[in-house]
Design an enzyme around this catalytic site. Structure first.
Site, PDB file in Angstrom:
ATOM      1  N   CYS A   1       4.832  -7.495   7.876  1.00  0.00           N
ATOM      2  CA  CYS A   1       5.820  -7.041   8.854  1.00  0.00           C
ATOM      3  C   CYS A   1       6.012  -8.128   9.902  1.00  0.00           C
ATOM      4  O   CYS A   1       5.058  -8.791  10.301  1.00  0.00           O
ATOM      5  CB  CYS A   1       5.364  -5.743   9.532  1.00  0.00           C
ATOM      6  SG  CYS A   1       6.593  -5.110  10.698  1.00  0.00           S
TER       7      CYS A   1
ATOM      8  N   CYS B   1      -1.683  -3.387  14.991  1.00  0.00           N
ATOM      9  CA  CYS B   1      -1.378  -3.009  13.602  1.00  0.00           C
ATOM     10  C   CYS B   1      -1.806  -4.077  12.605  1.00  0.00           C
ATOM     11  O   CYS B   1      -1.492  -5.258  12.771  1.00  0.00           O
ATOM     12  CB  CYS B   1       0.115  -2.745  13.508  1.00  0.00           C
ATOM     13  SG  CYS B   1       0.700  -2.578  11.823  1.00  0.00           S
TER      14      CYS B   1
ATOM     15  N   CYS C   1       3.319  -5.708  16.110  1.00  0.00           N
ATOM     16  CA  CYS C   1       2.704  -4.788  17.076  1.00  0.00           C
ATOM     17  C   CYS C   1       1.215  -5.140  17.154  1.00  0.00           C
ATOM     18  O   CYS C   1       0.571  -5.329  16.121  1.00  0.00           O
ATOM     19  CB  CYS C   1       2.899  -3.337  16.651  1.00  0.00           C
ATOM     20  SG  CYS C   1       4.636  -2.901  16.475  1.00  0.00           S
TER      21      CYS C   1
ATOM     22  N   CYS D   1       3.105   8.290   2.021  1.00  0.00           N
ATOM     23  CA  CYS D   1       3.495   7.281   2.996  1.00  0.00           C
ATOM     24  C   CYS D   1       3.789   5.991   2.233  1.00  0.00           C
ATOM     25  O   CYS D   1       2.900   5.431   1.600  1.00  0.00           O
ATOM     26  CB  CYS D   1       2.330   7.116   3.981  1.00  0.00           C
ATOM     27  SG  CYS D   1       2.602   5.856   5.201  1.00  0.00           S
TER      28      CYS D   1
ATOM     29  N   CYS E   1      -2.216   1.468   8.629  1.00  0.00           N
ATOM     30  CA  CYS E   1      -1.286   0.757   7.762  1.00  0.00           C
ATOM     31  C   CYS E   1      -1.659  -0.708   7.625  1.00  0.00           C
ATOM     32  O   CYS E   1      -1.955  -1.387   8.566  1.00  0.00           O
ATOM     33  CB  CYS E   1       0.154   0.942   8.237  1.00  0.00           C
ATOM     34  SG  CYS E   1       0.575   0.081   9.733  1.00  0.00           S
TER      35      CYS E   1
ATOM     36  N   GLU F   1       0.827  -1.205   0.000  1.00  0.00           N
ATOM     37  CA  GLU F   1       0.000   0.000   0.000  1.00  0.00           C
ATOM     38  C   GLU F   1       0.863   1.257   0.000  1.00  0.00           C
ATOM     39  O   GLU F   1       1.907   1.294   0.634  1.00  0.00           O
ATOM     40  CB  GLU F   1      -0.846   0.047   1.270  1.00  0.00           C
ATOM     41  CG  GLU F   1      -1.765  -1.118   1.414  1.00  0.00           C
ATOM     42  CD  GLU F   1      -2.474  -1.100   2.766  1.00  0.00           C
ATOM     43  OE1 GLU F   1      -3.249  -2.017   3.008  1.00  0.00           O
ATOM     44  OE2 GLU F   1      -2.234  -0.175   3.564  1.00  0.00           O
TER      45      GLU F   1
HETATM   46  S1  SF4 Z   1       3.436  -0.793  13.608  1.00  0.00           S
HETATM   47 FE1  SF4 Z   1       2.946  -2.440  12.150  1.00  0.00          FE
HETATM   48  S2  SF4 Z   1       4.298  -2.082  10.387  1.00  0.00           S
HETATM   49 FE2  SF4 Z   1       5.134  -0.885  12.107  1.00  0.00          FE
HETATM   50  S3  SF4 Z   1       6.659  -2.265  13.096  1.00  0.00           S
HETATM   51 FE3  SF4 Z   1       4.699  -2.605  14.179  1.00  0.00          FE
HETATM   52  S4  SF4 Z   1       3.745  -4.357  13.106  1.00  0.00           S
HETATM   53 FE4  SF4 Z   1       5.364  -3.529  11.769  1.00  0.00          FE
END
Ligand code: SF4
Length: 375
Positions: free
Chosen positions: A107, A114, A111, A100, A361, A79
């Protein structure tokens, strides 16, 4: 590229011509490079891909956040988001544009709040795939805003480097149709370090997009050793830390990276970066109800921000389907921000843009992949 061109039997100056076509004139077809010999264009087509990323979906939200879903050569999806914000200053009708970009497919850092972390990590992007996202946005904005006409009028970004008026005008024509780039899309930028630095150098180069490093922000979840490395890299980018918890106890709950680099390791690395570059950095803090929105957290955050000479950007949580977290009420958000203000910390609260197009995101990509899996 010059070396490869010479090794293939062509003149070295052809490399500069190719760069001009790619980054200044922004063509997407070898045959459009009209001052290059035909056999050389054929050699380029055999050996290179201009844009290894293809836009497949373009979504625009009411609040002028625009999100593009892009497909890579291996069919992975990423994205790229364009965010328009009003320019500071009276009577400015134009808007400041921030792009962005994503730097990984998925990833690995997981987190808890996210969407990008939900589907796990697939692979790192190449620098070419990161740059191509920006080139697509650039081309599309220029098409929408009248191509060269827009670029020529965009003179406020020009920096006089002794070249006089014609130099300024040329630079203005070549400048991309956006103002800031943030590495805040899918993925952890510092976990794809080499591609990140290579991308920044291409963006920054006078043969590339000639885009000032000071208008590029690298946002990290807190990879302390790479923050120290970036401080020494000689690229004057801005740094943003996704802090999201002002104590280890809170950060441990929502950011697994904190186990490896707890605050006592992270904060000295950030301080070293700040001292090296002497610029205010940003602490990102997503406010999640009953997780990190207590007044005690606000007080701890204020101490950290003052010590690092950092600006705090509070972002009320943007709901992600499938995750349990909630956005705090407005009075609770305001009480949190008031503590920071009273402690004389520079703070903004960003009412999240793009809520209606899954702009947090990784959400658009996640939904598209889920829909594809169901069909
Ligand atoms: S916020 Fe999302 S994209 Fe950023 S490091 Fe954490 S899991 Fe990865």
């Amino acid at each position: 590229m010059t070396e490869r061109i010479v090794a293939a039997g062509y003149k070295a100056f052809r490399a500069k011509q190719v760069m001009d076509w790619l980054y200044k004139k922004r063509v997407e077809d070898w045959d459009a490079m009209s001052n290059l010999p035909k056999d050389f264009r054929g050699w380029l087509a055999e050996n290179y891909i201009i844009y290894p990323v293809r836009p497949i979906l373009d979504k625009r939200s009411d609040d002028v956040t625009q999100k593009m879903l892009m497909e890579l050569e291996d069919k992975s999806l990423i994205e790229t988001v364009l965010i328009r914000a009003p320019k500071k200053g009276v009577g400015q009708e134009d808007s400041r544009k921030t792009v962005c970009v994503s730097i990984q497919v998925g990833c690995a850092y997981g987190c808890k709040f996210c969407a990008s972390g939900l589907a796990g990590f697939r692979r790192n992007l190449l620098a070419a795939e990161v740059v191509a996202q920006l080139m697509h946005i650039c081309r599309r904005e220029e098409e929408q805003e009248g191509g060269n006409e827009h670029r020529t009028s965009n003179v406020e970004h020009s920096t006089s480097n002794g070249g006089g008026e014609s130099q300024m005008s040329k630079q203005a024509q070549e400048r991309p149709a956006f103002d800031n780039i943030v590495f805040m899309g899918m993925g952890e930028p510092l976990a794809n370090y080499d591609a990140l630095v290579r991308t920044i150098r291409i963006l920054n180069a006078d043969w590339g997009l000639n885009f000032g490093a000071r208008r590029i922000t690298v946002s990290t979840s807190g990879l302390a050793p790479q923050i120290e490395q970036l401080a020494e890299e000689g690229v004057a980018v801005r740094l943003a830390i996704s802090l999201h918890g002002a104590t280890n106890a809170v950060r441990d709950q929502i950011m697994p990276i904190n186990k490896r680099y707890p605050l006592e390791k992270l904060l000295p690395a950030v301080k070293a970066f700040q001292q090296k570059h002497g610029r205010m950095l940003t602490l990102e803090f997503i406010l999640i109800e009953d997780v990190n929105d207590s007044l005690e957290q606000a007080r701890e955050l204020a101490k950290i921000a003052r010590n690092l000479h950092a600006h705090v950007n509070c972002i009320p949580y943007n709901t992600v389907e499938g995750l349990p977290w909630k956005r705090p009420s407005i009075p609770r958000q305001d009480a949190f921000v008031d503590i920071l203000k009273k402690a004389k910390v520079s703070v903004t609260i960003r009412r999240e843009k793009g809520h209606d197009i899954n702009a947090a995101c990784g959400q658009l990509r996640l939904k598209t992949e889920e829909a594809a899996a169901e069909s």
